[in-house]
Design an enzyme around this catalytic site. Structure first.
Site, PDB file in Angstrom:
ATOM      1  N   ASP A   7       6.485 -26.208 -18.258  1.00  0.00           N
ATOM      2  CA  ASP A   7       5.911 -25.653 -19.370  1.00  0.00           C
ATOM      3  C   ASP A   7       6.125 -24.160 -19.526  1.00  0.00           C
ATOM      4  OD1 ASP A   7       3.781 -25.170 -21.726  1.00  0.00           O
ATOM      5  OD2 ASP A   7       2.648 -24.357 -20.017  1.00  0.00           O
ATOM      6  N   ASP A   9       4.353 -21.092 -21.439  1.00  0.00           N
ATOM      7  CA  ASP A   9       3.222 -20.249 -21.552  1.00  0.00           C
ATOM      8  C   ASP A   9       2.126 -20.601 -20.377  1.00  0.00           C
ATOM      9  OD1 ASP A   9       3.903 -18.903 -24.090  1.00  0.00           O
ATOM     10  OD2 ASP A   9       3.590 -20.683 -25.064  1.00  0.00           O
ATOM     11  N   THR A  15       2.394 -15.208 -20.578  1.00  0.00           N
ATOM     12  CA  THR A  15       2.175 -15.084 -22.410  1.00  0.00           C
ATOM     13  C   THR A  15       1.002 -15.810 -22.931  1.00  0.00           C
ATOM     14  OG1 THR A  15       3.735 -16.931 -22.420  1.00  0.00           O
ATOM     15  CG2 THR A  15       4.686 -14.757 -22.988  1.00  0.00           C
ATOM     16  N   GLY A  44      -1.772 -25.061 -24.394  1.00  0.00           N
ATOM     17  CA  GLY A  44      -0.567 -26.194 -24.533  1.00  0.00           C
ATOM     18  C   GLY A  44      -0.587 -26.870 -25.853  1.00  0.00           C
ATOM     19  N   ILE A  45      -1.554 -26.567 -26.721  1.00  0.00           N
ATOM     20  CA  ILE A  45      -1.414 -27.577 -27.928  1.00  0.00           C
ATOM     21  C   ILE A  45      -1.085 -26.754 -28.935  1.00  0.00           C
ATOM     22  CG2 ILE A  45      -3.346 -28.975 -27.413  1.00  0.00           C
ATOM     23  CD1 ILE A  45      -5.051 -27.267 -29.282  1.00  0.00           C
ATOM     24  N   ARG A  47       0.315 -24.729 -32.543  1.00  0.00           N
ATOM     25  CA  ARG A  47      -0.296 -23.847 -33.444  1.00  0.00           C
ATOM     26  C   ARG A  47      -1.198 -24.084 -34.594  1.00  0.00           C
ATOM     27  NH1 ARG A  47       4.060 -20.391 -36.518  1.00  0.00           N
ATOM     28  NH2 ARG A  47       5.152 -20.896 -34.317  1.00  0.00           N
ATOM     29  N   SER A 112       7.820 -27.341 -23.884  1.00  0.00           N
ATOM     30  CA  SER A 112       6.888 -26.538 -24.377  1.00  0.00           C
ATOM     31  C   SER A 112       6.601 -26.654 -25.804  1.00  0.00           C
ATOM     32  CB  SER A 112       7.570 -24.929 -24.289  1.00  0.00           C
ATOM     33  OG  SER A 112       6.611 -24.267 -24.991  1.00  0.00           O
ATOM     34  N   SER A 114       5.947 -24.497 -27.824  1.00  0.00           N
ATOM     35  CA  SER A 114       6.185 -23.268 -28.534  1.00  0.00           C
ATOM     36  C   SER A 114       7.221 -23.223 -29.300  1.00  0.00           C
ATOM     37  CB  SER A 114       5.970 -21.879 -27.411  1.00  0.00           C
ATOM     38  OG  SER A 114       6.272 -20.908 -28.278  1.00  0.00           O
ATOM     39  N   ARG A 115       7.236 -22.724 -30.584  1.00  0.00           N
ATOM     40  CA  ARG A 115       8.345 -22.592 -31.413  1.00  0.00           C
ATOM     41  C   ARG A 115       9.099 -21.244 -31.175  1.00  0.00           C
ATOM     42  NH1 ARG A 115       5.514 -24.409 -36.796  1.00  0.00           N
ATOM     43  NH2 ARG A 115       3.613 -24.697 -35.409  1.00  0.00           N
ATOM     44  N   GLU A 167       2.472 -27.638 -15.085  1.00  0.00           N
ATOM     45  CA  GLU A 167       1.633 -27.487 -16.195  1.00  0.00           C
ATOM     46  C   GLU A 167       0.392 -26.535 -15.916  1.00  0.00           C
ATOM     47  OE1 GLU A 167       0.725 -27.585 -19.291  1.00  0.00           O
ATOM     48  OE2 GLU A 167       2.089 -28.588 -19.993  1.00  0.00           O
TER      49      GLU A 167
END
Ligand code: BG6
Ligand code: MG
Length: 207
Positions: A7, A9, A15, A44-45, A47, A112, A114-115, A167
């Protein structure tokens, strides 16, 4: 294990705190005080799912346009926070451990939500260490769904049972378990009870 899936972040880079700061600012607009306990559930989820959750906690609803605008503004706040990050943002022991895995010819992937994942990997100088990258632009189902980790294993050309996931979020631990992978929690054992084992950080890691 042949493959190691990370993972981003809160595992590789520090971050998670910037996501929290950005969400806290947005929640204030709804007169809602976002606590670290709330934030734990957002880790982890994705936006949009996170924004839905905050609106539910705050007892607010938004029109579709305002929802989209708010999610975009959250991202702008986050991007401002990470505008000048560099390798000093890597969590303790991360770089050494990634290099150790490389030296042992292990495969490394990112899994991840994240975009912004590629941007963060680039800025912290570790992008080129990854054999496969699966980020928020490539999945349709957010953690705890296993999609992100199954795609990462596929990217490495390995069956799930040959992969181990790192994670920091309960949703991510659940996703990795559902994918049939071994999970190493990074952080607080109380929060990451479902992980196979929990480490405080990557210092003194061996393979
Ligand atoms: C995850 C973070 O890695 O990415 C979440 O733990 C975040 O806090 C999610 O909401 C989506 O990130 P982004 O950068 O696409 O908004
Ligand atoms: Mg995380």
């Amino acid at each position: 294990m042949k493959g190691y899936i990370f993972d981003l972040d809160g595992v590789l880079v520090d971050t998670a705190k910037y996501h929290y700061i950005a969400w806290k600012t947005i929640a204030k607009e709804f007169n809602f005080e976002l606590t670290p306990q709330h934030n734990e559930q957002l880790k982890g989820i994705g936006r949009e799912v996170s924004l839905h959750q905050i609106l539910q906690w705050a007892g607010k609803t938004l029109s579709e346009t305002d929802f989209t605008d708010t999610a975009l503004r959250k991202n702008k706040l986050y991007l401002e926070q990470i505008s000048s990050i560099d390798s000093s943002e890597l969590l303790p022991g991360v770089l050494n451990f990634l290099q150790l895995l490389k030296a042992h010819h292990k495969k490394i992937a990112l899994g991840s939500a994240s975009r912004n994942a590629r941007l963060v990997l680039e800025r912290t100088g570790i992008l080129l260490l990854f054999d496969a990258i699966v980020d928020g632009t490539m999945v349709s189902k957010a953690k705890p769904d296993p999609e992100v980790f199954l795609k990462a294993a596929e990217g490495l050309g390995l069956p799930p049972a040959d992969c181990c996931v790192f994670e920091d979020a309960p949703a991510g631990v659940q996703a990795a378990k559902s994918a049939g992978m071994k999970v190493i929690g990074v952080g607080n054992p109380e929060v990451l009870k479902a992980a196979d084992t929990v480490i405080p950080n990557f210092l003194n890691m061996k393979i």
